[in-house]
Design a protein around this motif. Structure first.
Motif, PDB file in Angstrom:
ATOM      1  N   UNK A  29       0.824  -1.214   0.000  1.00 22.24           N
ATOM      2  CA  UNK A  29       0.000   0.000   0.000  1.00 22.24           C
ATOM      3  C   UNK A  29       0.855   1.260   0.000  1.00 22.24           C
ATOM      4  N   UNK A  30       1.830   1.321   0.902  1.00 25.43           N
ATOM      5  CA  UNK A  30       2.606   2.561   1.028  1.00 25.43           C
ATOM      6  C   UNK A  30       3.641   2.692  -0.088  1.00 25.43           C
ATOM      7  N   UNK A  31       4.122   1.574  -0.615  1.00 26.97           N
ATOM      8  CA  UNK A  31       5.036   1.651  -1.755  1.00 26.97           C
ATOM      9  C   UNK A  31       4.303   2.179  -2.988  1.00 26.97           C
ATOM     10  N   UNK A  32       3.058   1.736  -3.176  1.00 26.32           N
ATOM     11  CA  UNK A  32       2.258   2.248  -4.290  1.00 26.32           C
ATOM     12  C   UNK A  32       1.959   3.732  -4.096  1.00 26.32           C
ATOM     13  N   UNK A  33       1.685   4.127  -2.856  1.00 30.29           N
ATOM     14  CA  UNK A  33       1.408   5.536  -2.584  1.00 30.29           C
ATOM     15  C   UNK A  33       2.645   6.401  -2.826  1.00 30.29           C
ATOM     16  N   UNK A  34       3.822   5.877  -2.484  1.00 27.58           N
ATOM     17  CA  UNK A  34       5.070   6.606  -2.734  1.00 27.58           C
ATOM     18  C   UNK A  34       5.178   6.957  -4.214  1.00 27.58           C
ATOM     19  N   UNK A  35       4.892   5.999  -5.057  1.00 22.85           N
ATOM     20  CA  UNK A  35       4.988   6.209  -6.504  1.00 22.85           C
ATOM     21  C   UNK A  35       3.995   7.271  -6.970  1.00 22.85           C
ATOM     22  N   UNK A  36       2.779   7.230  -6.445  1.00 20.39           N
ATOM     23  CA  UNK A  36       1.752   8.195  -6.835  1.00 20.39           C
ATOM     24  C   UNK A  36       2.108   9.603  -6.364  1.00 20.39           C
ATOM     25  N   UNK A  37       2.617   9.718  -5.155  1.00 15.73           N
ATOM     26  CA  UNK A  37       2.985  11.037  -4.634  1.00 15.73           C
ATOM     27  C   UNK A  37       4.046  11.699  -5.505  1.00 15.73           C
ATOM     28  N   UNK A  38       5.027  10.931  -5.915  1.00 18.27           N
ATOM     29  CA  UNK A  38       6.131  11.478  -6.704  1.00 18.27           C
ATOM     30  C   UNK A  38       5.700  11.755  -8.139  1.00 18.27           C
ATOM     31  N   UNK A  39       5.031  10.761  -8.765  1.00 16.58           N
ATOM     32  CA  UNK A  39       4.719  10.866 -10.192  1.00 16.58           C
ATOM     33  C   UNK A  39       3.533  11.779 -10.485  1.00 16.58           C
ATOM     34  N   UNK A  40       2.530  11.772  -9.612  1.00 16.69           N
ATOM     35  CA  UNK A  40       1.327  12.560  -9.902  1.00 16.69           C
ATOM     36  C   UNK A  40       1.264  13.865  -9.142  1.00 16.69           C
ATOM     37  N   UNK A  41       1.672  13.849  -7.878  1.00 14.14           N
ATOM     38  CA  UNK A  41       1.468  15.028  -7.042  1.00 14.14           C
ATOM     39  C   UNK A  41       2.728  15.857  -6.836  1.00 14.14           C
ATOM     40  N   UNK A  42       3.830  15.472  -7.467  1.00 20.77           N
ATOM     41  CA  UNK A  42       5.016  16.307  -7.470  1.00 20.77           C
ATOM     42  C   UNK A  42       5.792  16.367  -6.175  1.00 20.77           C
ATOM     43  N   UNK A  43       5.669  15.334  -5.336  1.00 16.48           N
ATOM     44  CA  UNK A  43       6.476  15.289  -4.118  1.00 16.48           C
ATOM     45  C   UNK A  43       7.922  14.963  -4.476  1.00 16.48           C
ATOM     46  N   UNK A  44       8.844  15.648  -3.834  1.00 16.08           N
ATOM     47  CA  UNK A  44      10.260  15.337  -3.974  1.00 16.08           C
ATOM     48  C   UNK A  44      10.538  14.063  -3.182  1.00 16.08           C
ATOM     49  N   UNK A  45      11.094  13.011  -3.815  1.00 19.28           N
ATOM     50  CA  UNK A  45      11.352  11.757  -3.097  1.00 19.28           C
ATOM     51  C   UNK A  45      12.155  11.955  -1.815  1.00 19.28           C
ATOM     52  N   UNK A  46      13.004  12.986  -1.782  1.00 17.74           N
ATOM     53  CA  UNK A  46      13.805  13.250  -0.584  1.00 17.74           C
ATOM     54  C   UNK A  46      12.916  13.627   0.592  1.00 17.74           C
ATOM     55  N   UNK A  47      11.738  14.169   0.301  1.00 17.39           N
ATOM     56  CA  UNK A  47      10.829  14.627   1.346  1.00 17.39           C
ATOM     57  C   UNK A  47       9.710  13.628   1.633  1.00 17.39           C
ATOM     58  N   UNK A  48       9.880  12.412   1.148  1.00 17.90           N
ATOM     59  CA  UNK A  48       8.906  11.352   1.426  1.00 17.90           C
ATOM     60  C   UNK A  48       9.591  10.277   2.260  1.00 17.90           C
ATOM     61  N   UNK A  49       9.268  10.209   3.542  1.00 14.45           N
ATOM     62  CA  UNK A  49       9.858   9.219   4.449  1.00 14.45           C
ATOM     63  C   UNK A  49       9.011   7.952   4.440  1.00 14.45           C
ATOM     64  N   UNK A  50       9.678   6.807   4.487  1.00 17.40           N
ATOM     65  CA  UNK A  50       8.998   5.512   4.410  1.00 17.40           C
ATOM     66  C   UNK A  50       9.431   4.648   5.589  1.00 17.40           C
ATOM     67  N   UNK A  51       8.455   4.179   6.363  1.00 22.25           N
ATOM     68  CA  UNK A  51       8.720   3.274   7.481  1.00 22.25           C
ATOM     69  C   UNK A  51       7.916   1.996   7.291  1.00 22.25           C
ATOM     70  N   UNK A  52       8.583   0.873   7.113  1.00 22.22           N
ATOM     71  CA  UNK A  52       7.910  -0.414   7.017  1.00 22.22           C
ATOM     72  C   UNK A  52       8.617  -1.408   7.923  1.00 22.22           C
ATOM     73  N   UNK A  53       7.858  -2.361   8.450  1.00 23.24           N
ATOM     74  CA  UNK A  53       8.436  -3.320   9.396  1.00 23.24           C
ATOM     75  C   UNK A  53       8.985  -4.548   8.666  1.00 23.24           C
ATOM     76  N   UNK A  54       9.873  -4.269   7.740  1.00 23.66           N
ATOM     77  CA  UNK A  54      10.570  -5.333   7.021  1.00 23.66           C
ATOM     78  C   UNK A  54      11.701  -5.848   7.890  1.00 23.66           C
ATOM     79  N   UNK A  55      11.788  -7.166   8.103  1.00 24.38           N
ATOM     80  CA  UNK A  55      12.871  -7.699   8.950  1.00 24.38           C
ATOM     81  C   UNK A  55      14.227  -7.173   8.509  1.00 24.38           C
ATOM     82  N   UNK A  56      14.990  -6.678   9.464  1.00 28.54           N
ATOM     83  CA  UNK A  56      16.306  -6.133   9.167  1.00 28.54           C
ATOM     84  C   UNK A  56      16.297  -4.673   8.794  1.00 28.54           C
ATOM     85  N   UNK A  57      15.094  -4.042   8.809  1.00 25.00           N
ATOM     86  CA  UNK A  57      15.008  -2.625   8.471  1.00 25.00           C
ATOM     87  C   UNK A  57      15.748  -1.772   9.481  1.00 25.00           C
TER      88      UNK A  57
END
Length: 320
Positions: A29-57
Motif C-alpha cells: 500500500x505505502x510503496x504504491x502511494x510513494x509512486x503516486x505522490x512522486x509521479x502525480x502530485x510532485x512530491x520530492x522523493x527526498x521529502x517522502x519518508x517511508x517506514x515499514x516493518x521489514x525484517x532487518x530494516x
C-alpha cells in the motif's frame, strides 16, 4: 518575495511479520502511494519518508518512531505547505481506565498505540494555512483525529450498504483489527505484569513515549485547556470507528496483497486524472468498495468545511 511551498510525506506500512497478527498488503500500500505522490502530485522523493516493518530494516515503525517522524515533518512545515501521512496496518479501539470514551488508535510494529488524542495534539501544531492530510487504512479509523468535524461518516450510509460482506473478486481477506484482549495479552507477555489495565503495560514498556491518554487524564491534555478552532487537519479513514478495514490476499501463497481502502484510492486516482476534492475522493472510494462488495466498510472524511471541498493534496499560495 514569494517563498515556494513544500510537500512532505510520511508513509507507514505495518505487516507484523512472523506474528499471529500478520497482514499481507500494508507494505504494498505505502510503496504504491510513494509512486503516486512522486509521479502525480510532485512530491520530492527526498521529502517522502517511508517506514515499514521489514525484517532487518534500519528504522522500524514503532510508536515512538512514527510520532518522532510526524513531529519532525510538522516542525519543518511553513504556511502553505502540504503534509501527508499514510498509515496501513492494524487499528483498534481502546478505553483508558480514567476515560469514559474509547480512543481510536493505530497499532505500530511494537504495539505502542498512537491514539486519536495524539493525532489531535500533532495537528494542533500544524502551521496556519498548511494542511495535514491523514489517510488511514486501518480498522476503527473513523475519528482518528480527535474532535475533527465529520463530513462523511455514519450518517452517509446508504440502506443497500447494510447487506453482505464478500469480496466480489473471490480473494480472501481479513480485518485489520486486533482485539483489545489480544493486545493486553501481548503486552503482558512482555511486562510479566498481571493486570488488565493497558495503561500499566504501556507505561512500563514505553514510559514517556506511551500515548498521551495513558500518561495523563483527559482534562490535563493541552488541547483540552482551550476551545478548539477550525484547523487544517484532514482525515480520510478506511472505515467508520465501529467498523473494520480489509487486508486482501491476491495470490495463492498469500505473499502479496493490498489494503482494500488504499487500493480503492489508487483506483480512484487512476480513473480520474483531473484534480479531485477530499470529499470526491472519499465518495468515489466508497463507491469502489461497494462495487467490490465490501458493503460493511465505509470510508469517512473528517475536516473543516473548507477543506472538505479543497483539492486533495493541493498546495496553497504561500504569502511572505
Amino acid at each position: 518575495m514569494v517563498e515556494k511551498a513544500q510537500k512532505m510525506a510520511l508513509l507507514v506500512g505495518c505487516n507484523y511479520p512472523n506474528t499471529p497478527y500478520e497482514l499481507r498488503g500494508c507494505h504494498n500500500d505505502v510503496l504504491a502511494m510513494h509512486e503516486v505522490l512522486v509521479d502525480r502530485f510532485g512530491f520530492d522523493p527526498v521529502r517522502v519518508a517511508l517506514l515499514i516493518d521489514k525484517p532487518g530494516g534500519s528504522i522500524m515503525p514503532t510508536g515512538a518512531n512514527i510520532k518522532k517522524a510526524l513531529e519532525k515533518m510538522i516542525g519543518q512545515a511553513k504556511p502553505g505547505d502540504v503534509l501527508f501521512f499514510h498509515f496501513s496496518g492494524h487499528g483498534t479501539l481502546i478505553k483508558p481506565h480514567f476515560s469514559s470514551k474509547k480512543e481510536e488508535a493505530i497499532v505500530p510494529s511494537d504495539f505502542n498505540l498512537v491514539t486519536s488524542a495524539d493525532f489531535r495534539e500533532l495537528v494542533n501544531h500544524v502551521p496556519e494555512r498548511a494542511t495535514f492530510t491523514f489517510l488511514s487504512d486501518s480498522c476503527h479509523s473513523g475519528g482518528l483525529i480527535d474532535k475533527e468535524t465529520e463530513q462523511i461518516g455514519p450518517s452517509s450510509i446508504h440502506k443497500e450498504d447494510k447487506f453482505g460482506s464478500l469480496d466480489v473478486s473471490g480473494n480472501s481477506h481479513k480485518p485489520k483489527t486486533i482485539p483489545v484482549q489480544s493486545i493486553i495479552e501481548h503486552l503482558t507477555s512482555l511486562t510479566n505484569i498481571s493486570t488488565s489495565d493497558i495503561a500499566t503495560h504501556l507505561m512500563e514498556l514505553f514510559g514517556p513515549d506511551a500515548s498521551l491518554p495513558f500518561r495523563t487524564p483527559p482534562h490535563e491534555h493541552d488541547f483540552m485547556a482551550k476551545p478548539l478552532k477550525p484547523d487544517e487537519g484532514i482525515l480520510l479513514s478506511g472505515c467508520q470507528a465501529n467498523e473494520t478495514s480489509a487486508d486482501v490476499e491476491i495470490t495463492e501463497n498469500g505473499r502479496m496483497g493490498y489494503g482494500a481502502f488504499s487500493h480503492a484510492i489508487q483506483m480512484v486516482l487512476k480513473e480520474n486524472l483531473s484534480p479531485l476534492s477530499n470529499r470526491q475522493i472519499v465518495l468515489l472510494a466508497r463507491n469502489t468498495l461497494r462495487m467490490q462488495h465490501f458493503y460493511k466498510q465505509h470510508p469517512c472524511l473528517y475536516c473543516n468545511d473548507e477543506n472538505a471541498d479543497a483539492i486533495f493534496l493541493s498546495q496553497a499560495d504561500h504569502q511572505p
